[in-house]
Design a protein around this motif. Structure first.
Motif, PDB file in Angstrom:
ATOM      1  N   TYR A 141      -4.290  18.469 -10.111  1.00 58.85           N
ATOM      2  CA  TYR A 141      -5.453  19.008 -10.818  1.00 58.85           C
ATOM      3  C   TYR A 141      -6.223  17.855 -11.452  1.00 58.85           C
ATOM      4  O   TYR A 141      -5.692  16.744 -11.601  1.00 58.85           O
ATOM      5  CB  TYR A 141      -5.035  20.023 -11.886  1.00 58.85           C
ATOM      6  N   LEU A 142      -7.476  18.104 -11.802  1.00 61.25           N
ATOM      7  CA  LEU A 142      -8.290  17.142 -12.547  1.00 61.25           C
ATOM      8  C   LEU A 142      -8.285  17.543 -14.008  1.00 61.25           C
ATOM      9  O   LEU A 142      -8.582  18.694 -14.346  1.00 61.25           O
ATOM     10  CB  LEU A 142      -9.726  17.111 -12.012  1.00 61.25           C
ATOM     11  N   ASP A 143      -7.972  16.596 -14.893  1.00 55.67           N
ATOM     12  CA  ASP A 143      -7.986  16.926 -16.318  1.00 55.67           C
ATOM     13  C   ASP A 143      -9.412  16.855 -16.870  1.00 55.67           C
ATOM     14  O   ASP A 143     -10.379  16.631 -16.126  1.00 55.67           O
ATOM     15  CB  ASP A 143      -7.021  16.027 -17.097  1.00 55.67           C
ATOM     16  N   GLY A 144      -9.562  17.050 -18.172  1.00 58.94           N
ATOM     17  CA  GLY A 144     -10.882  17.098 -18.791  1.00 58.94           C
ATOM     18  C   GLY A 144     -11.626  15.783 -18.769  1.00 58.94           C
ATOM     19  O   GLY A 144     -12.837  15.761 -19.036  1.00 58.94           O
ATOM     20  N   PHE A 145     -10.952  14.691 -18.440  1.00 51.55           N
ATOM     21  CA  PHE A 145     -11.589  13.376 -18.365  1.00 51.55           C
ATOM     22  C   PHE A 145     -11.845  12.956 -16.916  1.00 51.55           C
ATOM     23  O   PHE A 145     -12.301  11.843 -16.670  1.00 51.55           O
ATOM     24  CB  PHE A 145     -10.732  12.330 -19.075  1.00 51.55           C
ATOM     25  N   GLY A 146     -11.519  13.840 -15.957  1.00 51.84           N
ATOM     26  CA  GLY A 146     -11.748  13.531 -14.553  1.00 51.84           C
ATOM     27  C   GLY A 146     -10.637  12.746 -13.896  1.00 51.84           C
ATOM     28  O   GLY A 146     -10.832  12.177 -12.815  1.00 51.84           O
ATOM     29  N   ASN A 147      -9.451  12.700 -14.515  1.00 44.38           N
ATOM     30  CA  ASN A 147      -8.321  11.982 -13.947  1.00 44.38           C
ATOM     31  C   ASN A 147      -7.540  12.879 -12.992  1.00 44.38           C
ATOM     32  O   ASN A 147      -7.408  14.090 -13.228  1.00 44.38           O
ATOM     33  CB  ASN A 147      -7.385  11.504 -15.060  1.00 44.38           C
ATOM     34  N   ALA A 148      -7.010  12.299 -11.928  1.00 42.57           N
ATOM     35  CA  ALA A 148      -6.213  13.041 -10.949  1.00 42.57           C
ATOM     36  C   ALA A 148      -4.768  13.118 -11.436  1.00 42.57           C
ATOM     37  O   ALA A 148      -4.049  12.107 -11.447  1.00 42.57           O
ATOM     38  CB  ALA A 148      -6.280  12.363  -9.586  1.00 42.57           C
ATOM     39  N   CYS A 149      -4.346  14.301 -11.839  1.00 41.80           N
ATOM     40  CA  CYS A 149      -3.026  14.500 -12.434  1.00 41.80           C
ATOM     41  C   CYS A 149      -2.168  15.419 -11.565  1.00 41.80           C
ATOM     42  O   CYS A 149      -2.664  16.057 -10.642  1.00 41.80           O
ATOM     43  CB  CYS A 149      -3.169  15.111 -13.827  1.00 41.80           C
ATOM     44  N   SER A 150      -0.881  15.477 -11.890  1.00 41.41           N
ATOM     45  CA  SER A 150       0.044  16.332 -11.160  1.00 41.41           C
ATOM     46  C   SER A 150       0.963  17.039 -12.147  1.00 41.41           C
ATOM     47  O   SER A 150       1.284  16.508 -13.217  1.00 41.41           O
ATOM     48  CB  SER A 150       0.905  15.514 -10.187  1.00 41.41           C
ATOM     49  N   ARG A 151       1.380  18.246 -11.752  1.00 41.71           N
ATOM     50  CA  ARG A 151       2.354  19.010 -12.535  1.00 41.71           C
ATOM     51  C   ARG A 151       3.611  19.195 -11.689  1.00 41.71           C
ATOM     52  O   ARG A 151       3.526  19.552 -10.520  1.00 41.71           O
ATOM     53  CB  ARG A 151       1.784  20.380 -12.923  1.00 41.71           C
TER      54      ARG A 151
ATOM     55  N   GLY B 284      -9.492  -7.585  -9.229  1.00 44.16           N
ATOM     56  CA  GLY B 284      -8.515  -6.685  -8.637  1.00 44.16           C
ATOM     57  C   GLY B 284      -8.000  -5.560  -9.502  1.00 44.16           C
ATOM     58  O   GLY B 284      -6.895  -5.073  -9.274  1.00 44.16           O
ATOM     59  N   ARG B 285      -8.771  -5.117 -10.473  1.00 43.54           N
ATOM     60  CA  ARG B 285      -8.333  -3.949 -11.256  1.00 43.54           C
ATOM     61  C   ARG B 285      -8.366  -2.700 -10.371  1.00 43.54           C
ATOM     62  O   ARG B 285      -9.302  -2.487  -9.606  1.00 43.54           O
ATOM     63  CB  ARG B 285      -9.262  -3.716 -12.442  1.00 43.54           C
ATOM     64  N   ILE B 286      -7.347  -1.861 -10.518  1.00 41.11           N
ATOM     65  CA  ILE B 286      -7.308  -0.574  -9.828  1.00 41.11           C
ATOM     66  C   ILE B 286      -7.155   0.491 -10.906  1.00 41.11           C
ATOM     67  O   ILE B 286      -6.073   0.660 -11.486  1.00 41.11           O
ATOM     68  CB  ILE B 286      -6.157  -0.486  -8.817  1.00 41.11           C
ATOM     69  N   LEU B 287      -8.229   1.202 -11.192  1.00 42.08           N
ATOM     70  CA  LEU B 287      -8.233   2.189 -12.270  1.00 42.08           C
ATOM     71  C   LEU B 287      -7.403   3.405 -11.887  1.00 42.08           C
ATOM     72  O   LEU B 287      -7.511   3.927 -10.778  1.00 42.08           O
ATOM     73  CB  LEU B 287      -9.671   2.605 -12.573  1.00 42.08           C
ATOM     74  N   MET B 288      -6.590   3.865 -12.846  1.00 46.98           N
ATOM     75  CA  MET B 288      -5.847   5.107 -12.676  1.00 46.98           C
ATOM     76  C   MET B 288      -6.441   6.232 -13.517  1.00 46.98           C
ATOM     77  O   MET B 288      -6.603   7.346 -13.027  1.00 46.98           O
ATOM     78  CB  MET B 288      -4.367   4.904 -13.044  1.00 46.98           C
ATOM     79  N   ALA B 289      -6.746   5.949 -14.778  1.00 50.22           N
ATOM     80  CA  ALA B 289      -7.202   7.027 -15.654  1.00 50.22           C
ATOM     81  C   ALA B 289      -7.943   6.482 -16.855  1.00 50.22           C
ATOM     82  O   ALA B 289      -7.748   5.337 -17.270  1.00 50.22           O
ATOM     83  CB  ALA B 289      -6.011   7.869 -16.113  1.00 50.22           C
TER      84      ALA B 289
END
Length: 272
Positions: free
Chosen positions: A50-60, A233-238
């Motif tokens: 799911y996408l949280d309120g900040f647009g991050n790709a999360c999992s449950r 080379g930064r790879i953003l996660m959240a």
């Protein structure tokens, strides 16, 4: 430039335990993937994204009782350029900020603006608005805190980092974010991968990294108080208000971290 990145994390739970995971790369970087980036489990576990309120790709997930190992391994394209420096970016008046940016001016769990506002105004009110003020905050934070893995404290707030004068990358980020917010500059916390690309190899074990972004001139710009210089080379996660919003894992019950391994490295280009 191609980068290989991934991790191997193991948690031991005494009973079935619901968990939230923020372990995927940010949706803004998925177009750069050179293959799939998925979470794998060493036991039969169903994960719902799911996408949280900040647009991050999360999992449950629900981690079964016992030891569970979560892994990912992927390759991603990167332009190979250092973080751009927004030297001419202007600071918005608060009335002109987009509604969705306002939350990044407010205090949060780890960014206790009420405890640092007086210091911030006394220290930075004479600096020019915009990038020069952000740079002054970066310089102060970089010089004020001493990096020490042994002094990591998950309960330390920005004010704690200010008084302790020691910590890890999240402490640099929390203090600088808080000082920016005190000076009416929107700032949000970032977590992701940052390998030793274009710099001497760090003697410390590879880890996820924390930095932050400031909102100037109508855009978010990447800044880093720990290293205090552009990196490759930064790879953003959240992204989020502070480390609370981007915790790698949130367990709704006991969960002991048993193994932690992160890989971030440039893939050598074969000579023709």
């Amino acid at each position: 430039m191609k980068i290989r990145a991934g991790f191997r994390l193991s948690y031991e739970c005494p009973q079935d335990t619901a968990m939230l995971l923020v372990l995927n790369i940010h949706p803004s970087r998925r177009a750069d993937l050179l293959g799939e980036q998925t979470l794998s489990f060493d036991r039969p576990i169903e994960a719902r994204g799911y996408l949280d309120g900040f647009g991050n790709a999360c999992s449950r997930i629900v981690a079964p009782a016992g030891l569970t190992t979560i892994t990912t391994d992927f390759e991603i394209y990167d332009g190979g350029l250092a973080d751009p420096v927004p030297e001419n970016a202007y600071q918005h008046e608060i009335k002109d900020l987009p509604d969705e940016v306002l939350v990044f001016l407010l205090g949060s769990r780890y960014c206790d603006t009420d405890r640092l506002a007086d210091f911030a105004w006394k220290t930075f009110s004479d600096t020019p608005l915009g990038w020069p003020r952000v740079k002054a905050i970066l310089d102060f934070t970089h010089n004020h805190i001493a990096f020490d893995y042994q002094k990591a404290d998950p309960l330390r707030t920005a004010f704690g980092g200010f008084t302790d004068r020691t910590g890890v990358c999240r402490d640099f980020a929390h203090l600088a974010i808080t000082l920016c917010r005190c000076m009416n500059i929107p700032a949000r916390y970032c977590t992701g991968y940052l390998g030793d690309i274009g710099v001497p190899v760090d003697v410390n074990p590879m880890d996820f990294s924390a930095w932050f972004q400031v909102y100037l001139g109508g855009s978010w710009h990447t800044v880093d108080a720990r290293h205090n210089k552009p990196r490759i080379g930064r790879i953003l996660m959240a992204t989020g208000r502070d480390a609370t919003d981007v915790a790698l894992t949130t367990a709704f019950g006991p969960a002991i971290l048993k193994h932690f391994e992160v890989i971030t490295e440039e893939i050598p280009t074969l000579a023709m």
